[in-house]
Scaffold this active site. Structure first.
Site, mmCIF file in Angstrom:
data_model
loop_
_atom_site.group_PDB
_atom_site.id
_atom_site.type_symbol
_atom_site.label_atom_id
_atom_site.label_comp_id
_atom_site.label_asym_id
_atom_site.label_seq_id
_atom_site.Cartn_x
_atom_site.Cartn_y
_atom_site.Cartn_z
ATOM 1 N N CYS A 28 -14.931 -22.716 0.221
ATOM 2 C CA CYS A 28 -13.436 -22.802 0.289
ATOM 3 C C CYS A 28 -13.148 -24.092 0.470
ATOM 4 O O CYS A 28 -13.272 -25.141 -0.354
ATOM 5 C CB CYS A 28 -12.768 -21.797 1.357
ATOM 6 S SG CYS A 28 -11.011 -21.606 0.948
ATOM 7 N N HIS A 64 -15.101 -16.567 0.475
ATOM 8 C CA HIS A 64 -15.658 -16.338 1.928
ATOM 9 C C HIS A 64 -16.511 -14.894 1.939
ATOM 10 O O HIS A 64 -16.121 -14.205 0.936
ATOM 11 C CB HIS A 64 -14.553 -16.129 2.759
ATOM 12 C CG HIS A 64 -13.575 -17.314 3.080
ATOM 13 N ND1 HIS A 64 -14.140 -18.234 3.667
ATOM 14 C CD2 HIS A 64 -12.504 -17.760 2.516
ATOM 15 C CE1 HIS A 64 -13.194 -19.419 3.654
ATOM 16 N NE2 HIS A 64 -12.118 -19.185 3.048
#
Length: 526
Positions: A358, A450
Site C-alpha cells: 500500500c 493488504h
C-alpha cells in the site's frame, strides 16, 4: 409485530489497552459457541488498522476480528465512526465506512472548526453523531440476540463526557449495562476500578454493573480479599478474573502504539522445516497502518519478524517489508532522514528482497503527486519500481481476488493513491495474464493489497521466492493455515471467558440489564 430487541452489554476499560477488545471478542466467541446469535459493536474507533467489508465499507480491524469471533460477516453498522489519525492534531473521519473529511481534534470533540474545505460532518461535531451511532446499535439489536459493545479509552474522561458517543453516552442512550475491565498487570487495578466509578454521574453509575480483572498472574485466592473489599466499597460484583495469556496474537487496534520490541507475537512457534530461518525486518514508518499484514509471516515456522527503525538493522534481513502508512510522503521523508532509503536502494541493486504494501508500495515508485493526504505536490519516490502515483480524493475500498505466483490470492484495498505501472513484471493478475495490481522488478515487489499474505498458498510461494533470492535454505511449512491459527486464537479468548468469568451472571446482565439499586459512589461527575 416488531421483533424483540436483543440484549446488550458495553465493555469499558479503566484505561486504553486494558483489554476491552480481547474481552469483547472473548464474550462474542463464548456466546456463539452457546448458540447465541451475537454481533460486536464500537460506536467510535480511533485506529490506523482498518478492514474493508464485502460491501466496500472501511471499519476498524478490531471490530472485523470481533465479527470473526462471533462468526458473522463484518459490516459498517459494527463501527459507524472510525477516526484515522494523520497527525497529532487531525484525523480522517470515516462515517458508515466512507471518508467524509479531515477534522482537528478540537473540531471533532468541541466544535466545527478544522474540517476540510467543502466537507461537512453532520455539523462537524462528535455529539451530532450520537443519533447515527444509536441507530446502528438499534439496527443490530433488532437483528441479533445479543450485541457486545466495546468502549474506548476510559468512560471517566470527564473532559469529554458532554460529547461522548462511545462509552457512557451510548450506554445511557441504549440503557446498556456496563462492565469495566482493568489490567492488573499494570498495577493499581482496585484504585482504577473505584476511581473510574466514582468519577461518573449518578445516572452513569447506575449502569456500571461491575468489573473484570484482566492479565492476572498467580494464585487467585490472594486476590480475593481485594475483590471482597471492592464489592464492599462499590456494591458491585467482579464478573471475572482472567489470567495472563501469552501469544494470543489478535489484531491490535492502534498502529501508533507499536513498540520496536523485536517480535510480532510472544508464543513459541515450531522449528523451521528447512535448514535456515528467514529474517524479516519491517520498517516502522510513521503513521504505520495495517501492520497486521506481517502477522501471517510471523505465524510461519522459521520466520522471524521484527520492527526496525535504523539502516543497520536491514543488513542481516532476508526480506524487508515497507508497510502501509497514513502518511506516505511523511514516511518517505523519514526513510531518507534515517538512511533507510539508501539501504533499500542498495538492497534492490544487490537483488535482495523488498516488499512494499500500500503506502510502502507507493513510496517505492518514481514519484508521488499528492494534493490530498500531505498536499506536498510532486515528490520524488525511491525509484525502485516503475510506478507513478497520483492521490485521488476518492478512496479506493475493495475486497479483490486474483492470482500471484500461480496461487489464488485475496486481499483488501484502502488507499487514495492511484498507481500507474509503467513496466516490470506482473505481480497480481486476474489469472488470464491481465494485471490487477502491483508489479515486480527483480527481488522488489509492490502491491496495494493488504492481507494478501494470509492466503496460504501464495504466502508459501512468495517465501520460497524470497528464500531463493536471499540464498537461504528455508522451506515454508506445507501445512500452516493462517485462518486455522486465527480460529484457535479466538477460541482461546472464548475459553478465557468460559473458564474464568461468572458466565451465568454475564448472561443475566446481557439479557436483563444492570441490577437495580446499585449504590452511588461519591463524588460523581458534576
Amino acid at each position: 409485530m416488531s421483533r424483540r430487541r436483543g440484549g446488550g452489554l458495553l465493555v469499558a476499560g479503566t484505561t486504553s489497552d486494558a483489554g476491552k477488545s480481547v474481552v469483547t471478542a472473548g464474550i462474542c466467541r463464548w456466546l456463539v459457541r452457546r448458540g447465541v446469535k451475537v454481533a460486536p459493536f464500537k460506536g467510535q474507533n480511533m485506529s490506523l488498522n482498518s478492514f474493508v467489508t464485502r460491501e466496500g465499507a472501511e471499519i476498524g480491524r478490531a471490530q472485523a476480528m470481533q465479527a470473526q469471533a462471533a462468526r458473522v460477516e463484518p459490516s459498517a453498522l459494527m463501527n459507524p465512526v472510525l477516526l484515522k489519525p494523520g497527525s497529532d492534531r487531525s484525523s480522517q473521519v470515516v462515517l458508515m465506512g466512507k471518508p467524509v473529511g479531515e477534522l482537528s481534534a478540537r473540531g471533532f470533540f468541541g466544535g466545527s472548526e478544522g474540517a476540510s474545505p467543502g466537507k461537512t460532518l453532520h455539523g462537524g461535531r462528535q455529539e451530532a453523531l450520537l443519533g447515527t451511532v444509536v441507530e446502528c446499535l438499534e439496527e443490530l439489536r433488532g437483528t441479533y440476540e445479543a450485541v457486545i459493545c466495546e468502549g474506548a479509552g476510559s468512560p471517566a474522561e470527564i473532559n469529554l463526557r458532554r460529547t461522548d458517543i462511545v462509552n457512557m453516552g451510548i450506554a445511557r442512550a441504549a440503557q446498556l449495562p456496563v462492565l469495566v475491565v482493568g489490567d492488573i498487570d499494570r498495577g493499581g487495578v482496585f484504585a482504577s476500578f473505584f476511581g473510574t466509578t466514582a468519577l461518573l454521574s449518578a445516572e452513569d453509575q447506575a449502569l456500571v454493573a461491575g468489573y473484570i480483572v484482566n492479565k492476572f498472574r498467580g494464585d487467585v485466592s490472594l486476590l480475593e480479599p481485594g475483590i471482597e473489599m471492592l464489592r464492599g466499597l462499590t456494591g458491585r460484583h467482579t464478573y471475572g478474573i482472567l489470567p495472563y495469556a501469552h501469544g494470543l496474537g489478535i489484531d491490535e487496534e492502534d498502529g501508533l502504539r507499536v513498540s520496536l520490541r523485536g517480535a510480532v507475537r510472544e508464543s513459541v512457534v515450531a522449528p523451521p522445516v528447512g535448514e535456515d530461518v528467514l529474517r524479516v525486518a519491517v520498517c516502522a514508518v510513521p503513521l504505520m497502518s495495517n501492520f497486521t499484514d506481517v502477522d501471517a509471516l510471523a505465524a510461519e515456522p522459521g520466520v522471524v519478524v521484527r520492527f526496525v527503525d535504523r539502516a543497520e538493522e536491514l543488513v542481516d534481513a532476508d526480506l524487508v517489508v515497507v508497510p502501509g502508512t497514513r502518511g506516505t510522503v511523511k514516511a518517505l521523508e523519514w526513510l531518507k532522514e534515517r538512511g533507510l532509503a539508501d539501504a533499500l536502494a542498495r538492497r534492490a541493486a544487490e537483488g535482495r528482497p523488498v516488499l512494499g504494501v500500500c503506502g510502502g508500495f507507493q513510496l517505492l515508485g518514481e514519484h508521488i503527486e499528492d494534493e490530498v493526504e500531505s498536499r506536498a505536490g510532486r515528490v520524488q519516490g525511491l525509484g525502485l519500481l516503475p510506478v507513478r502515483v497520483r492521490f485521488a480524493r476518492e478512496k479506493t475500498l475493495a475486497r479483490p481476488v486474483g492470482e500471484a505466483l500461480g496461487e489464488r490470492v485475496e486481499g483488501y484495498e484502502i488507499h487514495h493513491g492511484v498507481a500507474e505501472v509503467l513496466g516490470g513484471d506482473t505481480f497480481i493478475s486476474d489469472g488470464d495474464g491481465h494485471s490487477l495490481d502491483g508489479c515486480r522488478v527483480g527481488a522488489v515487489w509492490g502491491t496495494h493489497w493488504h492481507g494478501s499474505l494470509e492466503s496460504d498458498g501464495f504466502r508459501r510461494a512468495f517465501l520460497r521466492d524470497v528464500a531463493e533470492a536471499a540464498g537461504r535454505r528455508f522451506v515454508p511449512a506445507p501445512d500452516t493455515s493462517f485462518g486455522a491459527l486465527r480460529e484457535e486464537q479466538l477460541d482461546r479468548l472464548g475459553d478465557l471467558i468460559e473458564e474464568h468469568a461468572d458466565t451465568d451472571a454475564l448472561l443475566r446482565l446481557i439479557e436483563s440489564g444492570a441490577p437495580s439499586g446499585l449504590p452511588f459512589i461519591a463524588p460523581g461527575a458534576p
